[in-house]
Scaffold this active site. Structure first.
Site, PDB file in Angstrom:
ATOM      1  N   LYS A  94      -7.045 -11.071   3.848  1.00  0.00           N
ATOM      2  CA  LYS A  94      -8.171 -10.502   3.098  1.00  0.00           C
ATOM      3  C   LYS A  94      -8.312  -9.052   3.496  1.00  0.00           C
ATOM      4  O   LYS A  94      -8.303  -8.719   4.694  1.00  0.00           O
ATOM      5  CB  LYS A  94      -9.456 -11.274   3.469  1.00  0.00           C
ATOM      6  CG  LYS A  94     -10.697 -10.763   2.777  1.00  0.00           C
ATOM      7  CD  LYS A  94     -10.874 -11.379   1.398  1.00  0.00           C
ATOM      8  CE  LYS A  94     -11.816 -10.605   0.502  1.00  0.00           C
ATOM      9  NZ  LYS A  94     -11.153  -9.476  -0.211  1.00  0.00           N
ATOM     10  N   GLN A 115      -8.538  -4.831  10.119  1.00  0.00           N
ATOM     11  CA  GLN A 115      -9.181  -5.824   9.246  1.00  0.00           C
ATOM     12  C   GLN A 115      -9.134  -7.215   9.874  1.00  0.00           C
ATOM     13  O   GLN A 115     -10.069  -8.004   9.718  1.00  0.00           O
ATOM     14  CB  GLN A 115      -8.444  -5.837   7.892  1.00  0.00           C
ATOM     15  CG  GLN A 115      -9.220  -6.494   6.770  1.00  0.00           C
ATOM     16  CD  GLN A 115     -10.232  -5.554   6.114  1.00  0.00           C
ATOM     17  OE1 GLN A 115      -9.918  -4.410   5.844  1.00  0.00           O
ATOM     18  NE2 GLN A 115     -11.428  -6.046   5.857  1.00  0.00           N
ATOM     19  N   LYS A 118     -11.969  -7.307  12.288  1.00  0.00           N
ATOM     20  CA  LYS A 118     -13.232  -7.192  11.552  1.00  0.00           C
ATOM     21  C   LYS A 118     -13.576  -8.515  10.865  1.00  0.00           C
ATOM     22  O   LYS A 118     -14.687  -9.020  10.963  1.00  0.00           O
ATOM     23  CB  LYS A 118     -13.080  -6.081  10.503  1.00  0.00           C
ATOM     24  CG  LYS A 118     -14.333  -5.761   9.743  1.00  0.00           C
ATOM     25  CD  LYS A 118     -14.082  -4.981   8.457  1.00  0.00           C
ATOM     26  CE  LYS A 118     -13.210  -3.755   8.615  1.00  0.00           C
ATOM     27  NZ  LYS A 118     -13.321  -2.841   7.460  1.00  0.00           N
ATOM     28  N   LYS A 130      -4.092  -5.618   4.058  1.00  0.00           N
ATOM     29  CA  LYS A 130      -4.492  -4.367   3.387  1.00  0.00           C
ATOM     30  C   LYS A 130      -3.359  -3.955   2.463  1.00  0.00           C
ATOM     31  O   LYS A 130      -2.195  -4.240   2.747  1.00  0.00           O
ATOM     32  CB  LYS A 130      -4.719  -3.251   4.428  1.00  0.00           C
ATOM     33  CG  LYS A 130      -5.623  -2.150   3.933  1.00  0.00           C
ATOM     34  CD  LYS A 130      -7.080  -2.499   4.209  1.00  0.00           C
ATOM     35  CE  LYS A 130      -8.038  -1.502   3.632  1.00  0.00           C
ATOM     36  NZ  LYS A 130      -9.408  -1.763   4.126  1.00  0.00           N
ATOM     37  N   GLY A 169     -11.446  -3.800  -3.095  1.00  0.00           N
ATOM     38  CA  GLY A 169     -11.365  -2.346  -3.222  1.00  0.00           C
ATOM     39  C   GLY A 169     -11.343  -1.649  -1.876  1.00  0.00           C
ATOM     40  O   GLY A 169     -11.534  -2.256  -0.822  1.00  0.00           O
ATOM     41  N   ASP A 170     -11.089  -0.366  -1.917  1.00  0.00           N
ATOM     42  CA  ASP A 170     -11.165   0.523  -0.756  1.00  0.00           C
ATOM     43  C   ASP A 170     -11.198   1.927  -1.363  1.00  0.00           C
ATOM     44  O   ASP A 170     -11.556   2.081  -2.542  1.00  0.00           O
ATOM     45  CB  ASP A 170      -9.962   0.297   0.173  1.00  0.00           C
ATOM     46  CG  ASP A 170     -10.170   0.880   1.578  1.00  0.00           C
ATOM     47  OD1 ASP A 170     -10.840   0.250   2.397  1.00  0.00           O
ATOM     48  OD2 ASP A 170      -9.667   2.002   1.845  1.00  0.00           O
ATOM     49  N   THR A 213     -21.225  -2.690   2.156  1.00  0.00           N
ATOM     50  CA  THR A 213     -20.625  -1.955   3.281  1.00  0.00           C
ATOM     51  C   THR A 213     -21.611  -0.916   3.814  1.00  0.00           C
ATOM     52  O   THR A 213     -21.850  -0.828   5.023  1.00  0.00           O
ATOM     53  CB  THR A 213     -19.301  -1.280   2.869  1.00  0.00           C
ATOM     54  OG1 THR A 213     -18.516  -2.224   2.158  1.00  0.00           O
ATOM     55  CG2 THR A 213     -18.528  -0.779   4.072  1.00  0.00           C
ATOM     56  N   ASN A 244     -18.778   4.940  -2.454  1.00  0.00           N
ATOM     57  CA  ASN A 244     -19.592   3.728  -2.447  1.00  0.00           C
ATOM     58  C   ASN A 244     -20.273   3.491  -1.093  1.00  0.00           C
ATOM     59  O   ASN A 244     -21.459   3.165  -1.023  1.00  0.00           O
ATOM     60  CB  ASN A 244     -18.672   2.548  -2.809  1.00  0.00           C
ATOM     61  CG  ASN A 244     -19.434   1.268  -2.924  1.00  0.00           C
ATOM     62  OD1 ASN A 244     -20.464   1.220  -3.597  1.00  0.00           O
ATOM     63  ND2 ASN A 244     -18.967   0.239  -2.269  1.00  0.00           N
ATOM     64  N   SER A 382     -17.610  -9.985   0.522  1.00  0.00           N
ATOM     65  CA  SER A 382     -16.397 -10.429  -0.186  1.00  0.00           C
ATOM     66  C   SER A 382     -16.112 -11.896   0.131  1.00  0.00           C
ATOM     67  O   SER A 382     -15.723 -12.666  -0.748  1.00  0.00           O
ATOM     68  CB  SER A 382     -15.186  -9.596   0.244  1.00  0.00           C
ATOM     69  OG  SER A 382     -15.096  -8.393  -0.484  1.00  0.00           O
TER      70      SER A 382
END
Ligand code: GLU
Length: 449
Positions: A94, A115, A118, A130, A169-170, A213, A244, A382
């Site tokens: 993820k 990630q 996290k 990622k 997204g990123d 976020t 964002n 998410s």
């Protein structure tokens, strides 16, 4: 010496550097984690014997592929796309997809590695991954972005799935890009399934995901302040970025009675001594998401605000939230923030502070929350989007807001549990150890795979 013997940190890092030549961002991310984990593993022979850290620092796989697309002038363009699947010990891979000219394999490997920790910290069942491409969406028409997204997904679809790998997204990938990619995935596999998160509300997206976020980074900041008997109210904040994460962080700081002085983009930063208001933030959201303009335009629109080249870290404030990109805050800038009396730093971006910058905050005993803890709210919601898609339900904004608040409090609690010593919380250490432990214990259970 048997390979399972305990090698020291320097030897371990020398191996990482040798195996990943030139991948400076990845090596930096591993170094930051390894220094804490080594101390934690000191007396835990099972982790050494099973080579757990060595295995986590070697992605499960790195997929790289060509992405061809046609621009509006009928030129054929070629980009490189990647998906880094770092670790799926505790759940499907993820993590987001980044479209930016600075994207390289090193950047995506560092992001997938971060990630993994996290996602573990959120407490939800998600592994780490990622992806992205060295594609620059800036200045591209909607049709060009659509063709690029479709071409990218035409290769990526075979590597992902709701129980395999769930991108989101990123930087450079927001609602528009997720829509195009989801549409193409659905067309190819002829199945509607929760393969991406950050979707539009009309087609299975989750309420609160766009805000998560930025709001989460402020909730984490608030938890840190409250741990020391303080709050956001009445404090000034410098924020970098204007996407964002940054705009929603600014929104939450403002709602909690703080005063946001800056935002930025790659051209420079705006300084508004009167502070941002909801109206000004809405104007910036429109500027960035609809007009796709530059932050400098803010200074033309709002009296009293000024635009400056460079980064905002010289502006005196009580709180700092780097919400732009990796390595955007160096040791000198960290020292300037400290000299200006910064009380707490909460990272909305991934690894925005250099290793030396982190040490400057730690030496000064400033409350400092690394991205893998502070910005985990996005991926946490998410995870909740995945749950809603599996159950075929959608929860309301209020319920998700409460869940996000609880999740951030939970992550803060884990950092305190593993990082507090003599009344001071080392949030880097706390996040690294708590994130590592869950993944490592799952890996031990699987044996050598
Ligand atoms: N790109 C975001 C991050 O860095 C979100 C990832 C996701 O929602 O999967 O955590």
């Amino acid at each position: 010496m048997a390979v399972t013997d305990h090698v020291d940190l320097a030897t371990f890092m020398a191996g990482v550097s040798k195996r990943n030549p030139g991948q400076t961002e990845f090596i930096q991310a591993v170094q930051e984690v390894a220094q804490d984990i080594y101390e934690f593993m000191e007396d835990k022979v099972q982790y050494h014997e099973a080579q757990i850290l060595r295995r986590i620092a070697e992605p499960d796989r790195v997929i790289s592929f060509r992405v061809c697309w046609e621009d509006d002038n009928h030129n054929i363009r070629v980009q490189r796309g990647w998906r880094v699947q770092c670790n799926n010990a505790i759940g499907p891979y993820k993590g987001g997809i980044r479209f930016h000219p600075s994207v390289t394999e090193s950047v995506l490997k560092f992001l997938a590695f971060e990630q993994t920790f996290k996602n573990s910290l959120t407490g939800l069942p998600m592994g780490g991954g990622k992806g992205g491409a060295n594609f620059n969406p800036k200045g591209k028409s909607d049709a060009e972005v659509m063709r690029f997204c479709q071409s990218f997904m035409t290769e990526l679809y075979r590597h992902i799935g709701p129980d395999t790998d769930v991108p989101a997204g990123d930087i450079g990938v927001g609602g528009r890009e997720i829509g195009y990619m989801f549409g193409q995935y659905k067309r190819i596999v002829n199945r509607w399934e929760g393969v991406l998160t950050g979707k539009g509300l009309e087609y299975g997206g989750s309420a609160m995901r766009p805000e998560a976020t930025g709001y989460g980074a402020v909730y984490f900041l608030r938890n840190m302040l409250m741990h020391k008997g303080m709050d956001v109210e009445g404090h000034t904040a410098v924020i970098s970025g204007s996407g964002n994460v940054a705009t929603h962080a600014a929104e939450k700081i403002t709602q909690l009675g703080g005063k946001v002085l800056t935002l930025s983009d790659s051209g420079g930063y705006i300084h508004d001594p009167d502070g941002l208001t909801q109206e000004k933030i809405d104007w910036i959201k429109h500027l960035k998401n609809v007009k796709r303009g530059r932050i400098s335009e803010y200074a033309d629109e709002f009296k009293g605000a000024t635009f400056h080249e460079g980064r905002p870290w010289g502006v005196k404030a009580d709180l700092a939230l780097p919400c732009a990109t990796q390595n955007e805050l160096n040791a000198d800038e960290a020292k300037t923030l400290v000299a200006n009396g910064v009380k707490a730093v909460s990272e909305g971006a991934n690894m925005p502070t250099t290793l030396e910058g982190v040490h400057a905050f730690q030496d000064a005993k400033v409350m400092y929350a690394p991205g893998k803890a502070a910005n985990a709210g996005g991926v946490a919601v998410s995870g909740l989007e995945m749950s809603q898609n599996s159950e075929r339900v959608s929860w309301n904004h209020e319920r998700l807001g409460d869940m996000l608040t609880d999740l951030m409090q939970g992550i803060h609690g884990k950092c305190v549990e593993y990082g507090e010593k003599d009344g001071h919380v080392d949030y880097v250490k706390g996040a690294n150890i708590a994130g590592f432990k869950k993944v490592a214990d799952a890996m031990l259970a699987f044996g050598v795979v």
